[in-house]
Design a protein around this motif. Structure first.
Motif, mmCIF file in Angstrom:
data_model
loop_
_atom_site.group_PDB
_atom_site.id
_atom_site.type_symbol
_atom_site.label_atom_id
_atom_site.label_comp_id
_atom_site.label_asym_id
_atom_site.label_seq_id
_atom_site.Cartn_x
_atom_site.Cartn_y
_atom_site.Cartn_z
ATOM 1 N N HIS A 69 -2.980 -16.746 8.113
ATOM 2 C CA HIS A 69 -2.171 -15.700 8.151
ATOM 3 C C HIS A 69 -1.933 -15.577 9.746
ATOM 4 O O HIS A 69 -2.804 -15.200 10.256
ATOM 5 C CB HIS A 69 -2.583 -14.440 7.767
ATOM 6 C CG HIS A 69 -1.556 -13.370 7.977
ATOM 7 N ND1 HIS A 69 -0.326 -13.091 7.334
ATOM 8 C CD2 HIS A 69 -1.551 -12.101 8.814
ATOM 9 C CE1 HIS A 69 0.153 -12.052 7.758
ATOM 10 N NE2 HIS A 69 -0.645 -11.221 8.776
ATOM 11 N N ARG A 70 -0.743 -16.062 10.192
ATOM 12 C CA ARG A 70 -0.382 -15.859 11.742
ATOM 13 C C ARG A 70 -1.596 -16.490 12.646
ATOM 14 O O ARG A 70 -1.747 -15.834 13.557
ATOM 15 C CB ARG A 70 -0.199 -14.420 11.787
ATOM 16 C CG ARG A 70 0.930 -13.861 11.340
ATOM 17 C CD ARG A 70 1.473 -12.392 11.525
ATOM 18 N NE ARG A 70 2.387 -12.590 12.753
ATOM 19 C CZ ARG A 70 2.781 -11.373 13.384
ATOM 20 N NH1 ARG A 70 2.569 -10.269 12.802
ATOM 21 N NH2 ARG A 70 3.414 -11.530 14.385
ATOM 22 N N SER A 112 0.252 -15.015 2.270
ATOM 23 C CA SER A 112 0.895 -14.724 3.445
ATOM 24 C C SER A 112 2.305 -15.109 3.731
ATOM 25 O O SER A 112 2.577 -16.240 3.162
ATOM 26 C CB SER A 112 0.007 -15.409 4.683
ATOM 27 O OG SER A 112 0.744 -15.247 5.993
ATOM 28 N N ASP A 115 5.024 -11.663 8.312
ATOM 29 C CA ASP A 115 4.253 -10.825 8.968
ATOM 30 C C ASP A 115 2.972 -10.044 7.806
ATOM 31 O O ASP A 115 2.320 -9.327 8.686
ATOM 32 C CB ASP A 115 4.748 -10.192 9.641
ATOM 33 C CG ASP A 115 5.580 -8.899 9.154
ATOM 34 O OD1 ASP A 115 5.935 -8.832 8.129
ATOM 35 O OD2 ASP A 115 5.874 -7.915 9.985
ATOM 36 N N THR A 116 3.390 -10.273 6.823
ATOM 37 C CA THR A 116 2.607 -9.484 5.657
ATOM 38 C C THR A 116 1.745 -10.300 4.977
ATOM 39 O O THR A 116 2.134 -11.684 4.603
ATOM 40 C CB THR A 116 3.760 -8.936 4.725
ATOM 41 O OG1 THR A 116 4.629 -8.227 5.546
ATOM 42 C CG2 THR A 116 2.802 -8.184 3.779
ATOM 43 N N LEU A 117 0.500 -9.937 4.581
ATOM 44 C CA LEU A 117 -0.542 -10.545 3.983
ATOM 45 C C LEU A 117 -0.654 -9.554 2.451
ATOM 46 O O LEU A 117 -0.827 -8.545 2.582
ATOM 47 C CB LEU A 117 -1.793 -10.662 4.679
ATOM 48 C CG LEU A 117 -2.854 -11.491 3.910
ATOM 49 C CD1 LEU A 117 -4.065 -12.110 4.726
ATOM 50 C CD2 LEU A 117 -3.793 -10.566 2.922
ATOM 51 N N TYR A 131 -1.396 -4.604 0.500
ATOM 52 C CA TYR A 131 -0.644 -5.413 1.826
ATOM 53 C C TYR A 131 -1.180 -4.918 3.282
ATOM 54 O O TYR A 131 -1.437 -3.841 3.178
ATOM 55 C CB TYR A 131 0.693 -5.345 1.639
ATOM 56 C CG TYR A 131 1.331 -4.266 2.378
ATOM 57 C CD1 TYR A 131 2.083 -4.491 3.615
ATOM 58 C CD2 TYR A 131 1.665 -3.076 1.710
ATOM 59 C CE1 TYR A 131 2.749 -3.409 4.354
ATOM 60 C CE2 TYR A 131 2.216 -2.131 2.490
ATOM 61 C CZ TYR A 131 2.756 -2.092 3.639
ATOM 62 O OH TYR A 131 3.442 -0.972 4.193
ATOM 63 N N THR A 133 -0.010 -5.516 7.434
ATOM 64 C CA THR A 133 0.553 -6.596 8.601
ATOM 65 C C THR A 133 -0.387 -6.625 9.697
ATOM 66 O O THR A 133 -0.209 -7.310 10.732
ATOM 67 C CB THR A 133 1.869 -5.779 9.123
ATOM 68 O OG1 THR A 133 1.589 -4.411 9.637
ATOM 69 C CG2 THR A 133 2.810 -5.762 8.068
#
Length: 272
Positions: A69-70, A112, A115-117, A131, A133
């Motif tokens: 994630h990111r 992911s 911008d959200t997991l 969720y 961010t």
């Protein structure tokens, strides 16, 4: 120089060459960024609380799900009271979440998107989707406070060992879920953990916070065939005659083709 002396010199030369090659290979691996990872990974495995009243004590580490994630990795594990984060898949830091199911998380789904997991626990009755961010901070919120009943599923506790009730019934769930978002924005859920029921799939509705799409029915996608696939046979060394379990659904899309993966036949055996 005697034959023995020549042999000793030759062995010394070979050993020196091997050492030099090893050092060169190690230096090359380090310069190219290649690393070796430990297995099992070195994290603080949490004690499972489910057998507390029976005096049963053991650490939990089952059903891991890792998502990127990111630029950071997040690891979710059965009955751990939280999750871990890492930048390199080697060093992990435990994250205490701000919100967590009272019955903990078992065999979770994590995904992911932007911008959200999103995080979804295994369930045999309606449960929420969480969720974040900012998952590195532990800040979790409800994405869907509670999902609706799984369409066409039989009531929890109505199953019978070794048989479907009725023959076309859907297992209570979703247990051992996996979330998948396609390139066109459509969402799907895959799940299943049973030696009677198959792996299922159903489309979700992003306009209704990933509730089941109206009119959708779970599709039976995959069952085991141990008589054809030796690796699906149950037990130590694949020698048990018990009907094997299928679980661990995971959908991957690569080069325009979909790959539905699964696990069989038992985590406690050497063949899993």
């Amino acid at each position: 120089m005697t034959r023995a002396a020549r042999g000793a010199v030759r062995r010394l030369a070979l050993a020196t060459l091997a050492l030099a090659s090893s050092v060169h290979a190690s230096a090359s691996a380090q310069s190219s960024g290649i690393r070796t990872y430990t297995n099992p990974i070195d994290i603080e495995y949490k004690y499972n609380w489910e057998g507390l009243n029976e005096g049963v004590s053991y650490r939990s580490g089952a059903d891991p799900a890792v998502v990127n994630h990111r630029g950071e990795y997040f690891l979710f594990v059965t009955v751990s009271g939280g999750y871990w984060r890492s930048r390199d898949l080697v060093h992990w830091q435990f994250v205490v979440p701000s919100r967590w199911p009272f019955d903990d998380v078992v065999a979770p789904a994590a995904i992911s998107v932007g911008d959200t997991l999103l995080l979804m626990q295994s369930a045999t009755a309606p449960r929420p989707i969480l969720y974040s961010t900012r998952p590195a901070t532990g800040q979790l919120e409800f994405y869907n406070r509670i999902l609706p009943q799984l369409p066409y599923a039989v009531a929890q506790g109505s199953e019978r060992p070794g048989q479907l009730v009725p023959s076309d019934s859907i297992q209570p769930g979703p247990w051992d879920p996996a979330l998948f978002r396609d390139d066109d924005g459509r969402w799907f859920l895959y799940w299943g953990s049973s030696n009677v029921y198959p792996i299922y799939g159903i489309e979700l509705d992003p306009a209704r916070r990933l509730a089941y799409k109206a009119g959708a029915r779970p599709m039976k996608l995959l069952s085991l065939h141990p008589e054809l696939h030796g690796w699906e046979r149950f037990g130590q060394d694949h020698r048990d005659t018990i009907r094997p379990y299928v679980e661990g659904a995971w959908m991957t899309k690569h080069a325009g083709r979909y790959y539905l993966q699964y696990a069989a036949p038992g985590t406690e055996y050497n063949v899993y």
